[in-house]
Design a protein around this motif. Structure first.
Motif, PDB file in Angstrom:
ATOM      1  N   ILE A  15      34.349  10.727  15.452  1.00  0.00           N
ATOM      2  CA  ILE A  15      33.618  11.371  16.545  1.00  0.00           C
ATOM      3  C   ILE A  15      34.276  12.723  16.753  1.00  0.00           C
ATOM      4  O   ILE A  15      35.503  12.812  16.876  1.00  0.00           O
ATOM      5  CB  ILE A  15      33.699  10.586  17.867  1.00  0.00           C
ATOM      6  N   THR A  16      33.472  13.764  16.797  1.00  0.00           N
ATOM      7  CA  THR A  16      34.008  15.083  17.084  1.00  0.00           C
ATOM      8  C   THR A  16      33.311  15.649  18.315  1.00  0.00           C
ATOM      9  O   THR A  16      32.159  15.320  18.590  1.00  0.00           O
ATOM     10  CB  THR A  16      33.822  16.045  15.883  1.00  0.00           C
ATOM     11  N   GLY A  17      34.030  16.466  19.072  1.00  0.00           N
ATOM     12  CA  GLY A  17      33.446  17.039  20.265  1.00  0.00           C
ATOM     13  C   GLY A  17      34.354  18.077  20.886  1.00  0.00           C
ATOM     14  O   GLY A  17      35.541  18.156  20.552  1.00  0.00           O
ATOM     15  N   VAL A  20      36.798  15.973  24.401  1.00  0.00           N
ATOM     16  CA  VAL A  20      37.295  14.637  24.107  1.00  0.00           C
ATOM     17  C   VAL A  20      38.539  14.376  24.955  1.00  0.00           C
ATOM     18  O   VAL A  20      39.453  15.206  25.010  1.00  0.00           O
ATOM     19  CB  VAL A  20      37.643  14.493  22.610  1.00  0.00           C
ATOM     20  N   ALA A  51      29.526  15.068  19.182  1.00  0.00           N
ATOM     21  CA  ALA A  51      29.221  14.926  20.607  1.00  0.00           C
ATOM     22  C   ALA A  51      28.927  16.254  21.279  1.00  0.00           C
ATOM     23  O   ALA A  51      28.453  16.271  22.429  1.00  0.00           O
ATOM     24  CB  ALA A  51      30.388  14.236  21.316  1.00  0.00           C
ATOM     25  N   VAL A  56      33.645  12.782  25.800  1.00  0.00           N
ATOM     26  CA  VAL A  56      33.983  11.601  25.018  1.00  0.00           C
ATOM     27  C   VAL A  56      35.159  10.934  25.723  1.00  0.00           C
ATOM     28  O   VAL A  56      36.264  11.490  25.777  1.00  0.00           O
ATOM     29  CB  VAL A  56      34.347  11.954  23.565  1.00  0.00           C
ATOM     30  N   ALA A 358      34.658   3.817  22.943  1.00  0.00           N
ATOM     31  CA  ALA A 358      34.450   5.135  23.554  1.00  0.00           C
ATOM     32  C   ALA A 358      33.034   5.253  24.084  1.00  0.00           C
ATOM     33  O   ALA A 358      32.130   4.520  23.658  1.00  0.00           O
ATOM     34  CB  ALA A 358      34.718   6.240  22.530  1.00  0.00           C
ATOM     35  N   LEU A 360      30.045   8.350  25.338  1.00  0.00           N
ATOM     36  CA  LEU A 360      29.642   9.747  25.421  1.00  0.00           C
ATOM     37  C   LEU A 360      28.855   9.919  26.708  1.00  0.00           C
ATOM     38  O   LEU A 360      27.872   9.199  26.942  1.00  0.00           O
ATOM     39  CB  LEU A 360      28.779  10.133  24.221  1.00  0.00           C
ATOM     40  N   THR A 374      27.451   4.344  23.666  1.00  0.00           N
ATOM     41  CA  THR A 374      28.616   3.489  23.851  1.00  0.00           C
ATOM     42  C   THR A 374      29.040   2.949  22.497  1.00  0.00           C
ATOM     43  O   THR A 374      28.228   2.354  21.774  1.00  0.00           O
ATOM     44  CB  THR A 374      28.297   2.322  24.799  1.00  0.00           C
TER      45      THR A 374
END
Length: 407
Positions: A15-17, A20, A51, A56, A358, A360, A374
């Motif tokens: 997951i990138t954002g 976070v 994301a 996050v 995690a 979002l 979720t």
């Protein structure tokens, strides 16, 4: 770049954002995921959620939730099968960011919804549905102290590994004081699936156990501790009660009724649980201490959904909005701290080696945070809309994001 619009059982690789929540606060980060756990370094390739500007956050751990009772018995005396009810509850949990739920299952002298038969239905339904449930469901056994006939049953449930947390409750004195209130009496009787006179007789019979209650509760607590279960006392009314339970190994004060009891609990290192609905409403529905004030004073270490699942997500954001604490500090109350209190050392924070639980969250509308996705154990279990997906191998900036998640 592509999108997915619903939950998928395909394991994520990352997951990138830009927002976070890691050990050092909220910022740009890449979460690598492998076999359901967060990695210190992202894999070379695999499906990754982008994301963007969504928050996050670690998945919510709910230490006490009994709102499932409304799915099982939506109206007094009207019950539905646990299987269908729990599927409905599971969807509610995921939609509100709860990845680990401790269902407050009561074993009481009252009978009916809070009797042994309904508890067994919960155990059976959880065992049957576990492969298809999205969140992780556990049982928080709320044992009513005067129910001596249920002690052996509770001991067997703990020995069989059916219980994840034991709480000692004692609602009998309060109920006894309300026997002259016909409205309350009818409510109690309907929940217990009996007529009012039968309920009165059940209460009278339980009251006769007063002399034997302390020894029986000591036995239950000792058995729980021997099984490495966390133990809570419910509604501590004063300092003496908290001292009594602390001495027996109960290190969680659940909904203490006075500031003094909460203060002592924190002074001696115990966790203090207050209701997230209390934060949202600005007061307790039972006259207990104001949860927001308890957080501000450092006297609340954990928030629980109690009777309203959406409250945990909303309460954390409200505390931050009011300036009571920062969002990361508020989030500890609903994720890291309840995980710690219940002995779940593998979740509650997004750090290497921890479970990849995690959520979002879209917080663009003030006061109305919305869970967009979720992730439980590295898999998307809920998505309210399209998620932006890519492959880690295609991310040109992975190298820049590497290492941005503190261990």
């Amino acid at each position: 770049m592509h999108t997915i619009s619903q939950a998928s059982s395909t394991p994520l690789a990352g997951i990138t954002g830009r927002r976070v929540m890691g050990a050092d606060g909220i910022g740009l980060a890449m979460l690598g995921i492998h076999n359901g756990s967060v990695m210190a370094q992202p894999p070379a390739s695999g499906p990754c959620i982008d994301a963007g500007d969504l928050l996050v956050l670690p998945g919510i751990v709910d230490i006490h939730g009994d709102a499932f009772e409304r799915s099982v018995m939506p109206r007094p005396g009207v019950s539905f099968p646990y299987g269908a009810a729990l599927l409905d509850v599971d969807r509610q949990l995921l939609a509100h960011g709860i990845t680990t739920e401790f269902h407050g299952v009561t074993l009481s002298w009252e009978g009916g919804l809070r009797g042994e038969a309904y508890a067994l239905r919960m155990f059976d339904a959880l065992a049957q549905l576990r492969p298809v449930l999205g969140a992780e469901h556990k049982v928080h056994l709320r044992f009513e102290a005067y129910h001596l006939a249920g002690v052996e049953t509770a001991l067997s449930w703990m020995a069989d590994g059916r219980v994840a947390l034991l709480a000692i409750n004692d609602h009998l004195p309060t109920m006894a004081r309300r026997m002259s209130d016909e409205r309350k009496l009818v409510q109690y009787a309907e929940r217990a699936e009996c007529d009012t006179e039968t309920f009165r007789n059940r209460l009278r019979a339980a009251s006769r156990n007063a002399q034997e209650v302390p020894a029986a509760m000591s036995c239950l607590i000792a058995a729980a501790l021997a099984a490495n279960l966390p133990v809570a006392s419910h509604d501590d009314p004063d300092v003496a009660t908290r001292q009594h339970y602390h001495a027996q190994g109960c290190r969680i004060a659940e909904f203490p009724l006075t500031v003094e009891a909460a203060t002592l609990a924190r002074q001696i290192g115990d966790e203090t649980v207050f209701g997230a609905p209390n934060v949202l409403r600005g007061k307790s529905h039972t006259g207990a201490p104001n949860a927001t004030e308890m957080v501000a004073a450092g006297l609340c270490s954990v928030l629980a959904s109690d009777y309203y699942y959406p409250a945990l997500l909303q309460a954390a954001f409200k505390l931050a909005q009011l300036g009571v604490c920062s969002l990361p500090e508020a989030w500890h109350l609903v994720s890291r701290n309840p995980a710690r209190a219940t002995g779940l050392r593998d979740r509650g924070v997004l750090a290497p080696g921890m479970r990849a639980d995690a959520i979002l969250v879209d917080d663009s509308q003030l006061g109305l945070p919305r869970v967009c996705a979720t992730i439980v154990n590295g898999e998307v279990r809920h998505a309210s809309g399209a998620l932006s997906m890519t492959d880690l191998a295609d991310l040109a900036d992975v190298a820049g994001a590497r290492g941005s998640l503190a261990a």
